[in-house]
Design a protein around this motif. Structure first.
Motif, short mmCIF file in Angstrom:
data_model
loop_
_atom_site.label_atom_id
_atom_site.label_comp_id
_atom_site.label_asym_id
_atom_site.label_seq_id
_atom_site.Cartn_x
_atom_site.Cartn_y
_atom_site.Cartn_z
N GLU A 1 32.78 51.24 36.74
CA GLU A 1 34.02 50.47 36.69
C GLU A 1 35.14 51.20 37.43
OE1 GLU A 1 34.93 49.36 32.65
OE2 GLU A 1 32.80 49.09 32.21
N SER A 2 35.19 52.52 37.27
CA SER A 2 36.25 53.29 37.94
C SER A 2 36.10 53.24 39.45
CB SER A 2 36.20 54.75 37.46
OG SER A 2 36.45 54.83 36.08
N SER A 3 34.86 53.21 39.93
CA SER A 3 34.64 53.17 41.37
C SER A 3 35.06 51.84 41.98
CB SER A 3 33.18 53.44 41.69
OG SER A 3 32.37 52.36 41.28
N VAL A 4 35.22 50.83 41.14
CA VAL A 4 35.59 49.49 41.61
C VAL A 4 37.10 49.31 41.65
CG1 VAL A 4 35.41 47.02 41.05
CG2 VAL A 4 33.43 48.48 40.82
N GLU A 5 37.82 50.10 40.86
CA GLU A 5 39.24 49.86 40.67
C GLU A 5 40.06 49.92 41.96
OE1 GLU A 5 39.74 51.40 36.05
OE2 GLU A 5 40.51 52.60 37.72
N GLU B 1 26.19 41.59 36.53
CA GLU B 1 27.58 41.52 36.97
C GLU B 1 27.86 42.52 38.10
OE1 GLU B 1 29.73 39.38 36.27
OE2 GLU B 1 29.11 38.47 34.37
N LEU B 2 27.33 43.71 37.94
CA LEU B 2 27.56 44.72 38.96
C LEU B 2 26.88 44.34 40.27
CD1 LEU B 2 28.84 47.44 39.58
CD2 LEU B 2 26.74 48.54 38.78
N GLU C 1 39.28 48.67 44.82
CA GLU C 1 38.98 47.53 45.70
C GLU C 1 39.77 46.30 45.28
OE1 GLU C 1 37.21 47.55 48.42
OE2 GLU C 1 36.76 49.68 48.17
N PRO C 2 40.39 45.57 46.22
CA PRO C 2 41.17 44.37 45.89
C PRO C 2 40.33 43.31 45.16
CG PRO C 2 41.60 45.04 48.15
CD PRO C 2 40.46 45.87 47.67
N SER C 3 39.08 43.17 45.54
CA SER C 3 38.26 42.12 44.94
C SER C 3 37.60 42.55 43.64
CB SER C 3 37.18 41.69 45.93
OG SER C 3 36.41 42.80 46.30
N ARG C 4 38.07 43.67 43.11
CA ARG C 4 37.50 44.16 41.86
C ARG C 4 37.87 43.28 40.67
NH1 ARG C 4 42.23 46.89 42.58
NH2 ARG C 4 43.54 47.20 40.75
N ILE C 5 38.89 42.44 40.83
CA ILE C 5 39.44 41.70 39.68
C ILE C 5 38.37 40.83 39.02
CG2 ILE C 5 41.11 39.95 38.98
CD1 ILE C 5 42.97 41.02 41.17
N ASN C 6 37.61 40.11 39.84
CA ASN C 6 36.58 39.23 39.27
C ASN C 6 35.56 40.03 38.45
OD1 ASN C 6 37.77 37.01 40.42
ND2 ASN C 6 36.42 36.99 42.21
N TYR C 7 35.14 41.13 39.02
CA TYR C 7 34.15 41.96 38.33
C TYR C 7 34.71 42.51 37.02
CZ TYR C 7 31.37 46.12 37.25
OH TYR C 7 30.63 47.07 36.60
N LEU C 8 35.93 43.08 37.08
CA LEU C 8 36.51 43.69 35.89
C LEU C 8 36.82 42.67 34.81
CD1 LEU C 8 38.88 46.31 37.57
CD2 LEU C 8 36.61 46.69 36.56
N GLU C 9 37.24 41.47 35.23
CA GLU C 9 37.49 40.41 34.25
C GLU C 9 36.18 39.99 33.56
OE1 GLU C 9 39.51 37.28 36.27
OE2 GLU C 9 41.50 38.21 36.05
N ALA C 10 35.11 39.91 34.37
CA ALA C 10 33.82 39.55 33.78
C ALA C 10 33.35 40.61 32.78
CB ALA C 10 32.78 39.36 34.88
N ILE C 11 33.52 41.88 33.16
CA ILE C 11 33.13 42.97 32.27
C ILE C 11 33.97 42.95 31.00
CG2 ILE C 11 33.09 45.48 31.99
CD1 ILE C 11 30.80 44.43 33.64
N LEU D 1 25.16 53.46 28.89
CA LEU D 1 26.12 52.48 28.38
C LEU D 1 27.37 53.15 27.82
CD1 LEU D 1 23.72 49.97 26.62
CD2 LEU D 1 25.12 49.54 28.63
N HIS D 2 27.21 54.37 27.36
CA HIS D 2 28.33 55.06 26.73
C HIS D 2 29.26 55.72 27.74
CE1 HIS D 2 30.42 56.68 23.33
NE2 HIS D 2 30.29 57.92 23.75
N SER D 3 28.72 56.11 28.90
CA SER D 3 29.58 56.84 29.85
C SER D 3 29.39 56.41 31.30
CB SER D 3 29.35 58.34 29.72
OG SER D 3 27.98 58.65 29.90
N ASP D 4 28.15 56.20 31.74
CA ASP D 4 27.92 55.91 33.16
C ASP D 4 28.58 54.62 33.61
OD1 ASP D 4 26.45 58.16 33.03
OD2 ASP D 4 24.55 57.27 33.64
#
Length: 536
Positions: free
Chosen positions: A98-102, A40-41, A104-114, A90-93
């Motif tokens: 995810e925070s580095s994506v927030e 996904e990333l 960006e306007p196109s982050r929505i697809n990625y965050l929804e998938a996650i 998996l616990h922290s990194d």
């Protein structure tokens, strides 16, 4: 600022709902989770290139680990350093990513998938993270491992996996600090700062700010020398910009000169009666390290022989019996079960493994405990032909009446998996009201269902004796004297698994029905072991 944000974000830890650290067989689920998250990333990075340099570097590092794991996923996951790094990522990194994506306007697809994956994939919990941190500390202390070697992926001089990053070492040290294990905190923070100093961005202001923040940890613990070393390093890089550290340096130098012993390391003492400070626990660790061995005089009397069976039951191929100790009687029988049986027993057990439990003192309700990290499951012997063969072998070799054996327990030990010294038999306060056979455990048989690359031996601190797991073999001893009293000399333990996956099948036989096989003596014979009842 971006570097500083990354440094701060790694301190944040999420909490989810599962347990993986107590069994190596569970870790494959986490690796599959990370494979999906990585995909996904990668999709997101392909769409948005602004952050590609930062994210792609992280992806490449994880992919490199996955590539090395592909040669032997089991070998990769059985390495405690690899397991810690997997759970830590998996616990922290991944929250850092995810925070580095927030922004960006196109982050929505990625965050929804996650978000969708979080409903269906396996994630480690806070308990898993703490469990792996404690496991690494346990391995370090039990086997007296050098922190720098452990962080480099070396276990007892053998390179098993990828090195830990400075962030890995810091997060581990921080959690040990929160757990108030200050003596273990110091070397991990020290290793973290040494690794940070080697990075290409080590002289940047954000890195020096972070080092300065770590000084406060060492000061609070009373580790003045490491605090001073860090301050001197920071001042050597930015002497003019860090003038405020001069006063702190002077104070630390004075404390060291005066020999002051203040701080958390000196204030927090082990509780009176703490088992980990006992002579018995020290003996156990020495046996695990093979520093304590049976004397030549004891070994001189031991024999290896072919054994055809007892009590009227015989086998066409005699068993290879090795005497490990004569009084108390401990034997290891080699090549009892075949490779295919050990594989099938593992496969049958995997779906139903649950956190192993122990009986509380004087109680009848078993519970999980920190001094036993493994997962187990039980089966009636009629469940599978391989289990029936185990039961038959145990009966032929020992002559015991197997009609009064408990269900077969299969266990898999997790990251640094161990079981501290304990008795298999019950003490005088045990509640037998829920027991079908209503008698104590007269004997124990451990079928080793796997080899273990390093560590994981069965230790008898009082004999002293260490038995190396050998796939297909049976370890056997009596828990009771002929009088029915507990034989305290047979207190035993499972040493921490340093490298590999440990699978065993436990067979416990009750005293009921054994009067014709192991009759009582005319007089009680328990006095010889009483000195070990309350050893400390």
């Amino acid at each position: 600022m971006r570097l500083l944000a990354t440094l701060l974000i790694i301190l944040h830890l999420a909490i989810s709902s599962a347990e993986f650290f107590s069994s190596t067989s569970s870790l494959e689920q986490l690796l599959r989770t990370e494979v999906i998250l990585l995909s996904e990333l990668q999709n997101y990075v392909n769409e948005i290139r602004e952050h590609a340099e930062l994210l792609q570097s992280e992806i490449d590092a994880i992919k490199a680990e996955h590539l090395s794991a592909s040669d032997s996923i089991e070998g990769y996951l059985n390495n405690p350093v690899n397991a810690f790094r997997l759970i830590k990522r998996l616990h922290s990194d991944w929250e850092t990513f995810e925070s580095s994506v927030e922004s960006e306007p196109s982050r929505i697809n990625y965050l929804e998938a996650i978000a969708g994956h979080r409903q269906n994939l396996s994630y480690p919990t806070q308990e898993d993270f703490v469990g792996t941190a404690l496991a690494l500390t346990r391995l370090q202390q039990t086997y007296q491992l050098d922190v720098s070697e452990l962080a480099s992926g070396m276990l007892n001089g053998v390179k098993y996996g990828a090195p830990m990053s400075w962030q890995d070492c810091f997060v581990l040290g921080q959690h040990l600090y929160e757990l108030r294990d200050y003596n273990s905190t110091v070397p991990w923070l020290q290793q973290s700062m040494q690794l940070l100093a080697q990075q290409h961005y080590a002289d940047e202001a954000a890195s020096l700010d972070f080092m300065e923040a770590v000084v406060s940890y060492h000061q609070a613990m009373g580790d003045y020398q490491n605090a001073l070393n860090l301050i001197n390093h920071v001042l050597s890089v930015q002497p003019e910009e860090r003038l405020h550290l001069l006063e702190t340096r002077h104070q630390l130098e004075q404390l060291i000169t005066d020999g002051v012993k203040h701080g958390l390391m000196h204030e927090v003492k082990r509780r009176p009666g703490d088992y980990h400070s006992s002579q018995e626990y020290a003996l156990y660790q020495q046996v695990c390290r093979e520093e304590l061995l049976p004397t030549p005089a004891t070994q001189r009397k031991l024999r290896c022989r072919l054994h055809s069976g007892t009590a009227g039951e015989f086998t066409y191929l005699p068993y290879k019996l090795e005497e490990l100790h004569l009084d108390p009687y401990v034997i290891q029988v080699h090549d009892v079960i075949g490779l295919q049986d050990t594989i099938e027993l593992q496969q049958i057990a995997r779906p139903t493994l649950q956190r192993s439990q122990v009986y509380s003192m004087g109680g009848s309700d078993p519970t999980s405990a920190k001094f036993r990290t493994s997962k187990g499951t039980s089966f009636p012997y009629k469940r599978h032909a391989a289990m029936q063969r185990l039961r038959r072998h145990m009966g032929i070799i020992t002559g015991l009446n197997m009609n009064y054996a408990e269900h077969l327990q299969i266990a898999n030990y997790g990251i640094g998996g161990h079981y501290e010294p304990h008795m298999d038999s019950f003490d005088g306060n045990h509640d037998y009201s829920q027991d079908v056979d209503n008698t104590n455990r007269v004997a124990t048989g451990i079928f080793y269902l796997s080899d273990v690359e390093a560590g994981g031996g069965t230790a008898f601190p009082f004999l002293p004796l260490l038995v190396t797991p050998e796939r297909g073999s049976l370890l056997f001893w009596y828990n009771l004297h002929r009088s029915g009293d507990q034989d305290y000399r047979n207190k035993h333990a499972g040493c921490p698994v340093l490298q590999g996956s440990k699978w065993i099948g436990n067979v416990w036989v009750r005293l009921k029905g054994q009067q014709d096989v192991r009759p009582c003596a005319l007089e009680r014979d328990h006095e010889i072991s009483m000195a070990f009842k309350d050893y400390n």
